[in-house]
Write a protein that holds these residues in place. Sequence first.
Motif, PDB file in Angstrom:
ATOM      1  N   MET A   1      26.635  65.912 -17.332  1.00  0.00           N
ATOM      2  CA  MET A   1      27.977  66.164 -16.871  1.00  0.00           C
ATOM      3  C   MET A   1      27.938  66.435 -15.363  1.00  0.00           C
ATOM      4  SD  MET A   1      31.003  68.932 -17.660  1.00  0.00           S
ATOM      5  CE  MET A   1      30.380  69.791 -18.960  1.00  0.00           C
ATOM      6  N   LYS A   2      28.889  65.909 -14.629  1.00  0.00           N
ATOM      7  CA  LYS A   2      28.981  66.122 -13.188  1.00  0.00           C
ATOM      8  C   LYS A   2      29.479  67.529 -12.893  1.00  0.00           C
ATOM      9  CE  LYS A   2      29.136  61.868 -10.906  1.00  0.00           C
ATOM     10  NZ  LYS A   2      28.523  61.845  -9.615  1.00  0.00           N
ATOM     11  N   SER A   3      29.025  68.071 -11.793  1.00  0.00           N
ATOM     12  CA  SER A   3      29.451  69.399 -11.363  1.00  0.00           C
ATOM     13  C   SER A   3      29.641  69.403  -9.852  1.00  0.00           C
ATOM     14  CB  SER A   3      28.411  70.448 -11.747  1.00  0.00           C
ATOM     15  OG  SER A   3      28.768  71.703 -11.210  1.00  0.00           O
ATOM     16  N   ILE A   4      30.674  70.102  -9.387  1.00  0.00           N
ATOM     17  CA  ILE A   4      30.867  70.240  -7.941  1.00  0.00           C
ATOM     18  C   ILE A   4      30.059  71.404  -7.387  1.00  0.00           C
ATOM     19  CG2 ILE A   4      33.143  69.167  -7.953  1.00  0.00           C
ATOM     20  CD1 ILE A   4      34.344  71.975  -7.733  1.00  0.00           C
ATOM     21  N   VAL A   5      29.546  72.242  -8.277  1.00  0.00           N
ATOM     22  CA  VAL A   5      28.711  73.369  -7.859  1.00  0.00           C
ATOM     23  C   VAL A   5      27.257  72.923  -7.930  1.00  0.00           C
ATOM     24  CG1 VAL A   5      28.087  75.759  -8.306  1.00  0.00           C
ATOM     25  CG2 VAL A   5      30.418  74.982  -8.763  1.00  0.00           C
ATOM     26  N   LYS A   6      26.672  72.699  -6.763  1.00  0.00           N
ATOM     27  CA  LYS A   6      25.305  72.185  -6.707  1.00  0.00           C
ATOM     28  C   LYS A   6      24.465  73.045  -5.782  1.00  0.00           C
ATOM     29  CE  LYS A   6      26.810  67.509  -7.469  1.00  0.00           C
ATOM     30  NZ  LYS A   6      26.656  66.123  -7.195  1.00  0.00           N
ATOM     31  N   ASN A   7      23.226  73.196  -6.150  1.00  0.00           N
ATOM     32  CA  ASN A   7      22.240  73.835  -5.288  1.00  0.00           C
ATOM     33  C   ASN A   7      22.650  75.216  -4.788  1.00  0.00           C
ATOM     34  OD1 ASN A   7      20.473  71.585  -5.438  1.00  0.00           O
ATOM     35  ND2 ASN A   7      21.769  70.523  -3.994  1.00  0.00           N
ATOM     36  N   ILE A   8      23.277  76.002  -5.665  1.00  0.00           N
ATOM     37  CA  ILE A   8      23.636  77.377  -5.344  1.00  0.00           C
ATOM     38  C   ILE A   8      22.922  78.275  -6.346  1.00  0.00           C
ATOM     39  CG2 ILE A   8      25.497  79.062  -5.142  1.00  0.00           C
ATOM     40  CD1 ILE A   8      27.390  76.725  -4.565  1.00  0.00           C
ATOM     41  N   THR A   9      22.075  79.174  -5.839  1.00  0.00           N
ATOM     42  CA  THR A   9      21.309  80.054  -6.714  1.00  0.00           C
ATOM     43  C   THR A   9      21.173  81.431  -6.073  1.00  0.00           C
ATOM     44  OG1 THR A   9      19.214  79.367  -5.732  1.00  0.00           O
ATOM     45  CG2 THR A   9      19.923  78.173  -7.689  1.00  0.00           C
ATOM     46  N   TRP A  10      20.732  82.382  -6.886  1.00  0.00           N
ATOM     47  CA  TRP A  10      20.336  83.702  -6.391  1.00  0.00           C
ATOM     48  C   TRP A  10      18.829  83.675  -6.232  1.00  0.00           C
ATOM     49  CZ3 TRP A  10      24.238  86.450  -4.875  1.00  0.00           C
ATOM     50  CH2 TRP A  10      25.451  86.405  -5.545  1.00  0.00           C
ATOM     51  N   ASP A  11      18.315  84.360  -5.223  1.00  0.00           N
ATOM     52  CA  ASP A  11      16.886  84.560  -5.113  1.00  0.00           C
ATOM     53  C   ASP A  11      16.605  85.881  -4.417  1.00  0.00           C
ATOM     54  OD1 ASP A  11      17.201  83.991  -2.396  1.00  0.00           O
ATOM     55  OD2 ASP A  11      15.712  82.418  -2.341  1.00  0.00           O
ATOM     56  N   ILE A  12      15.353  86.174  -4.207  1.00  0.00           N
ATOM     57  CA  ILE A  12      14.928  87.433  -3.597  1.00  0.00           C
ATOM     58  C   ILE A  12      14.313  87.124  -2.228  1.00  0.00           C
ATOM     59  CG2 ILE A  12      13.410  89.450  -3.842  1.00  0.00           C
ATOM     60  CD1 ILE A  12      15.648  89.320  -5.953  1.00  0.00           C
ATOM     61  N   SER A  41      18.043  71.582   4.198  1.00  0.00           N
ATOM     62  CA  SER A  41      18.088  72.944   4.726  1.00  0.00           C
ATOM     63  C   SER A  41      18.670  73.918   3.694  1.00  0.00           C
ATOM     64  CB  SER A  41      18.916  72.992   6.015  1.00  0.00           C
ATOM     65  OG  SER A  41      20.258  72.672   5.744  1.00  0.00           O
ATOM     66  N   GLU A  42      18.297  75.180   3.843  1.00  0.00           N
ATOM     67  CA  GLU A  42      18.790  76.249   2.980  1.00  0.00           C
ATOM     68  C   GLU A  42      19.425  77.321   3.839  1.00  0.00           C
ATOM     69  OE1 GLU A  42      15.443  77.761   0.849  1.00  0.00           O
ATOM     70  OE2 GLU A  42      15.351  76.041  -0.505  1.00  0.00           O
ATOM     71  N   SER A  43      20.527  77.866   3.365  1.00  0.00           N
ATOM     72  CA  SER A  43      21.177  78.986   4.031  1.00  0.00           C
ATOM     73  C   SER A  43      21.164  80.167   3.082  1.00  0.00           C
ATOM     74  CB  SER A  43      22.617  78.630   4.401  1.00  0.00           C
ATOM     75  OG  SER A  43      22.641  77.546   5.306  1.00  0.00           O
ATOM     76  N   HIS A  44      20.946  81.363   3.639  1.00  0.00           N
ATOM     77  CA  HIS A  44      20.863  82.569   2.822  1.00  0.00           C
ATOM     78  C   HIS A  44      21.931  83.565   3.264  1.00  0.00           C
ATOM     79  CE1 HIS A  44      16.815  80.773   2.689  1.00  0.00           C
ATOM     80  NE2 HIS A  44      16.960  81.039   1.406  1.00  0.00           N
ATOM     81  N   TYR A  45      22.571  84.189   2.277  1.00  0.00           N
ATOM     82  CA  TYR A  45      23.690  85.085   2.542  1.00  0.00           C
ATOM     83  C   TYR A  45      23.485  86.419   1.835  1.00  0.00           C
ATOM     84  CZ  TYR A  45      25.676  80.616   3.896  1.00  0.00           C
ATOM     85  OH  TYR A  45      25.878  79.398   4.482  1.00  0.00           O
ATOM     86  N   CYS A  46      23.898  87.498   2.507  1.00  0.00           N
ATOM     87  CA  CYS A  46      23.829  88.832   1.908  1.00  0.00           C
ATOM     88  C   CYS A  46      24.834  88.915   0.756  1.00  0.00           C
ATOM     89  CB  CYS A  46      24.122  89.899   2.966  1.00  0.00           C
ATOM     90  SG  CYS A  46      25.836  89.915   3.548  1.00  0.00           S
TER      91      CYS A  46
END
Length: 68
Positions: A1-12, A41-46
Amino acid sequence: MKSIVKNITWDIALQSHKCKRNVKHIIAKGDRRLKIKEGRSESHYCMQCAETILKSGLLKINGLIDDI
């Protein structure tokens, strides 16, 4: 199934660094953070900025659903 939410995860965070959205926000080593991958590229947010980003996206998605 297609998703518009891609490559978004939580990490430490493995080391202390600044939030991509607000450089005044510091992400300490061991803190949970939102990781968004765009291309190579990856961006990290608080957590504070992550909440704003996710709520904004949710409002946009809900607006599109309402237009159906």
